[in-house]
Design a protein around this motif. Structure first.
Motif, PDB file in Angstrom:
ATOM      1  N   VAL A  56      42.062  -5.966  -9.173  1.00  0.00           N
ATOM      2  CA  VAL A  56      42.426  -6.893  -8.096  1.00  0.00           C
ATOM      3  C   VAL A  56      41.273  -7.048  -7.102  1.00  0.00           C
ATOM      4  O   VAL A  56      40.969  -8.158  -6.651  1.00  0.00           O
ATOM      5  CB  VAL A  56      43.703  -6.412  -7.383  1.00  0.00           C
ATOM      6  CG1 VAL A  56      43.953  -7.222  -6.114  1.00  0.00           C
ATOM      7  CG2 VAL A  56      44.903  -6.523  -8.318  1.00  0.00           C
ATOM      8  N   THR A  57      40.624  -5.946  -6.778  1.00  0.00           N
ATOM      9  CA  THR A  57      39.491  -5.993  -5.845  1.00  0.00           C
ATOM     10  C   THR A  57      38.362  -6.856  -6.401  1.00  0.00           C
ATOM     11  O   THR A  57      37.757  -7.659  -5.674  1.00  0.00           O
ATOM     12  CB  THR A  57      38.966  -4.573  -5.566  1.00  0.00           C
ATOM     13  OG1 THR A  57      40.007  -3.807  -4.949  1.00  0.00           O
ATOM     14  CG2 THR A  57      37.760  -4.614  -4.636  1.00  0.00           C
ATOM     15  N   LYS A  58      38.092  -6.718  -7.693  1.00  0.00           N
ATOM     16  CA  LYS A  58      37.034  -7.516  -8.318  1.00  0.00           C
ATOM     17  C   LYS A  58      37.376  -9.000  -8.284  1.00  0.00           C
ATOM     18  O   LYS A  58      36.514  -9.839  -7.992  1.00  0.00           O
ATOM     19  CB  LYS A  58      36.821  -7.062  -9.761  1.00  0.00           C
ATOM     20  CG  LYS A  58      35.693  -7.812 -10.467  1.00  0.00           C
ATOM     21  CD  LYS A  58      35.427  -7.247 -11.852  1.00  0.00           C
ATOM     22  CE  LYS A  58      34.261  -7.981 -12.510  1.00  0.00           C
ATOM     23  NZ  LYS A  58      33.958  -7.435 -13.861  1.00  0.00           N
ATOM     24  N   GLN A  64      36.038 -14.671  -3.204  1.00  0.00           N
ATOM     25  CA  GLN A  64      35.438 -14.792  -1.875  1.00  0.00           C
ATOM     26  C   GLN A  64      33.998 -15.293  -1.970  1.00  0.00           C
ATOM     27  O   GLN A  64      33.517 -16.012  -1.087  1.00  0.00           O
ATOM     28  CB  GLN A  64      35.486 -13.451  -1.151  1.00  0.00           C
ATOM     29  CG  GLN A  64      35.122 -13.531   0.323  1.00  0.00           C
ATOM     30  CD  GLN A  64      35.376 -12.226   1.054  1.00  0.00           C
ATOM     31  OE1 GLN A  64      35.479 -11.162   0.444  1.00  0.00           O
ATOM     32  NE2 GLN A  64      35.493 -12.287   2.363  1.00  0.00           N
ATOM     33  N   LYS A  65      33.322 -14.942  -3.069  1.00  0.00           N
ATOM     34  CA  LYS A  65      31.948 -15.404  -3.293  1.00  0.00           C
ATOM     35  C   LYS A  65      31.901 -16.804  -3.901  1.00  0.00           C
ATOM     36  O   LYS A  65      30.823 -17.359  -4.102  1.00  0.00           O
ATOM     37  CB  LYS A  65      31.223 -14.431  -4.225  1.00  0.00           C
ATOM     38  CG  LYS A  65      31.029 -13.041  -3.645  1.00  0.00           C
ATOM     39  CD  LYS A  65      30.453 -12.107  -4.694  1.00  0.00           C
ATOM     40  CE  LYS A  65      30.364 -10.670  -4.179  1.00  0.00           C
ATOM     41  NZ  LYS A  65      29.907  -9.732  -5.234  1.00  0.00           N
ATOM     42  N   GLY A  66      33.077 -17.357  -4.222  1.00  0.00           N
ATOM     43  CA  GLY A  66      33.138 -18.691  -4.806  1.00  0.00           C
ATOM     44  C   GLY A  66      32.929 -18.719  -6.302  1.00  0.00           C
ATOM     45  O   GLY A  66      32.526 -19.746  -6.853  1.00  0.00           O
ATOM     46  N   THR A  67      33.219 -17.602  -6.980  1.00  0.00           N
ATOM     47  CA  THR A  67      33.044 -17.549  -8.429  1.00  0.00           C
ATOM     48  C   THR A  67      34.354 -17.161  -9.114  1.00  0.00           C
ATOM     49  O   THR A  67      35.219 -16.515  -8.523  1.00  0.00           O
ATOM     50  CB  THR A  67      31.959 -16.530  -8.833  1.00  0.00           C
ATOM     51  OG1 THR A  67      32.338 -15.222  -8.359  1.00  0.00           O
ATOM     52  CG2 THR A  67      30.619 -16.908  -8.237  1.00  0.00           C
ATOM     53  N   LEU A  68      34.464 -17.548 -10.372  1.00  0.00           N
ATOM     54  CA  LEU A  68      35.634 -17.228 -11.181  1.00  0.00           C
ATOM     55  C   LEU A  68      35.507 -15.824 -11.765  1.00  0.00           C
ATOM     56  O   LEU A  68      34.404 -15.289 -11.881  1.00  0.00           O
ATOM     57  CB  LEU A  68      35.770 -18.225 -12.328  1.00  0.00           C
ATOM     58  CG  LEU A  68      35.896 -19.706 -11.957  1.00  0.00           C
ATOM     59  CD1 LEU A  68      35.629 -20.571 -13.183  1.00  0.00           C
ATOM     60  CD2 LEU A  68      37.267 -20.001 -11.380  1.00  0.00           C
ATOM     61  N   ILE A 134      41.822 -15.806 -10.321  1.00  0.00           N
ATOM     62  CA  ILE A 134      41.334 -16.107  -8.977  1.00  0.00           C
ATOM     63  C   ILE A 134      42.277 -15.481  -7.957  1.00  0.00           C
ATOM     64  O   ILE A 134      43.404 -15.100  -8.283  1.00  0.00           O
ATOM     65  CB  ILE A 134      41.245 -17.625  -8.698  1.00  0.00           C
ATOM     66  CG1 ILE A 134      42.658 -18.249  -8.710  1.00  0.00           C
ATOM     67  CG2 ILE A 134      40.326 -18.315  -9.672  1.00  0.00           C
ATOM     68  CD1 ILE A 134      42.721 -19.638  -8.099  1.00  0.00           C
ATOM     69  N   SER A 135      41.798 -15.377  -6.726  1.00  0.00           N
ATOM     70  CA  SER A 135      42.651 -15.005  -5.604  1.00  0.00           C
ATOM     71  C   SER A 135      42.792 -16.216  -4.701  1.00  0.00           C
ATOM     72  O   SER A 135      41.797 -16.764  -4.222  1.00  0.00           O
ATOM     73  CB  SER A 135      42.042 -13.846  -4.812  1.00  0.00           C
ATOM     74  OG  SER A 135      42.698 -13.710  -3.559  1.00  0.00           O
ATOM     75  N   GLU A 136      44.034 -16.634  -4.472  1.00  0.00           N
ATOM     76  CA  GLU A 136      44.268 -17.795  -3.618  1.00  0.00           C
ATOM     77  C   GLU A 136      44.085 -17.478  -2.136  1.00  0.00           C
ATOM     78  O   GLU A 136      44.231 -18.367  -1.300  1.00  0.00           O
ATOM     79  CB  GLU A 136      45.664 -18.362  -3.882  1.00  0.00           C
ATOM     80  CG  GLU A 136      45.768 -19.055  -5.233  1.00  0.00           C
ATOM     81  CD  GLU A 136      47.029 -19.874  -5.392  1.00  0.00           C
ATOM     82  OE1 GLU A 136      48.087 -19.418  -4.902  1.00  0.00           O
ATOM     83  OE2 GLU A 136      46.958 -20.963  -5.992  1.00  0.00           O
ATOM     84  N   ILE A 148      36.072 -24.229 -13.389  1.00  0.00           N
ATOM     85  CA  ILE A 148      36.290 -23.945 -14.811  1.00  0.00           C
ATOM     86  C   ILE A 148      35.611 -25.005 -15.671  1.00  0.00           C
ATOM     87  O   ILE A 148      34.931 -24.691 -16.657  1.00  0.00           O
ATOM     88  CB  ILE A 148      37.801 -23.870 -15.126  1.00  0.00           C
ATOM     89  CG1 ILE A 148      38.398 -22.601 -14.513  1.00  0.00           C
ATOM     90  CG2 ILE A 148      38.043 -23.887 -16.636  1.00  0.00           C
ATOM     91  CD1 ILE A 148      39.909 -22.524 -14.606  1.00  0.00           C
ATOM     92  N   LYS A 149      35.784 -26.261 -15.309  1.00  0.00           N
ATOM     93  CA  LYS A 149      35.125 -27.340 -16.065  1.00  0.00           C
ATOM     94  C   LYS A 149      33.610 -27.204 -15.989  1.00  0.00           C
ATOM     95  O   LYS A 149      32.896 -27.437 -16.969  1.00  0.00           O
ATOM     96  CB  LYS A 149      35.577 -28.700 -15.535  1.00  0.00           C
ATOM     97  CG  LYS A 149      37.001 -29.073 -15.913  1.00  0.00           C
ATOM     98  CD  LYS A 149      37.352 -30.459 -15.427  1.00  0.00           C
ATOM     99  CE  LYS A 149      38.703 -30.926 -15.978  1.00  0.00           C
ATOM    100  NZ  LYS A 149      39.823 -30.092 -15.546  1.00  0.00           N
TER     101      LYS A 149
END
Length: 243
Positions: A56-58, A64-68, A134-136, A148-149
């Motif tokens: 979950v932390t990862k 938060q860094k804007g990555t999937l 992702i985390s919303e 994703i695309k």
């Protein structure tokens, strides 16, 4: 009492047998569903609290860094090297908290994560080539689907989705220079190549372009506006930027 001739079963016996078979099938379905649920619950139970918390932390850190977070990067370290049916049980006994690929899937991992109410922000999204967490708290599903695309190289669909969304939601045409910036970082030739490919594909025939009074190219979707309206909006945007 007259016996039924010809060896045929009496009608009441036929109905009794049919009812018995129906009940048996229903019991088998219930048993199968129970076993499936037990498999999911066992997967959840065998993942330690520390393992789940690290996962979950990862996911949250990446969002938060804007990555999937690709599901494979979370699941692969938890899988046994040997996943054949005859060896998976022995492998799991020798290596606690290790699973075969059918025991621990992205959806089962999500179920494990969701057992804690504190993890309601964690979502699993389906791409064309994989699944992503992702985390919303830090990223919307809409933005994640765009990433994703981009991640999977589906640039025509990505560009069309953004243009259609802009035309429908705001409404406004999309400045083509948007795709030079974060998170796209496409150069001029890449953009032109994508637009050329889109013109040949039936799914993107609604995507058109107009040029503002000062020479800036904008894209619009005929699903949501016509050329005249798109050109007027493009000019208005450029006037405001200059103003």
């Amino acid at each position: 009492m007259v016996l039924n001739s010809g060896g045929a079963s009496p009608p009441y016996l036929f109905h009794f047998t049919l009812k018995a078979k129906t009940i048996l099938r229903m019991k088998m379905l219930v048993l199968q569903n129970t076993e499936n649920q037990r498999g999911i619950n066992l997967t959840a139970a065998n993942l330690s609290h520390e393992q789940l918390q690290n996962i979950v932390t990862k996911i949250r850190d990446n969002s938060q860094k804007g990555t999937l977070t690709q599901s494979a990067t979370l699941i692969d370290p938890l899988l046994t090297k040997e996943t054949s049916s005859e060896n998976s049980l022995q492998a799991n006994e020798d290596t606690p908290n290790k699973f075969s690929s059918d025991q621990l899937t992205p959806k089962k991992l999500l179920i494990s994560i969701k057992e804690s109410e504190e993890n309601e922000d964690i979502k699993l999204l389906q791409g064309a080539k994989g699944m992503y967490f992702i985390s919303e708290l830090y990223m919307t599903s809409e933005y994640a689907n765009m990433l994703i695309k981009l991640e999977e190289g589906d640039n025509p669909s990505l560009m069309a989705e953004i243009v259609r969304r802009d035309c429908k939601k705001y409404p406004r045409p999309t400045n083509i220079n948007l795709f030079h910036k974060f998170p796209f970082f496409m150069n001029k030739q890449e953009i032109e190549d994508i637009l050329s490919d889109m013109q040949k594909h039936p799914d993107f025939q609604d995507i058109k372009s107009v040029t503002s009074f000062n020479g800036v190219k904008y894209l619009y979707s005929e699903q949501h506006m016509n050329e005249r309206y798109a050109a007027k909006l493009a000019d208005n945007i450029e006037y405001r930027l200059k103003g």
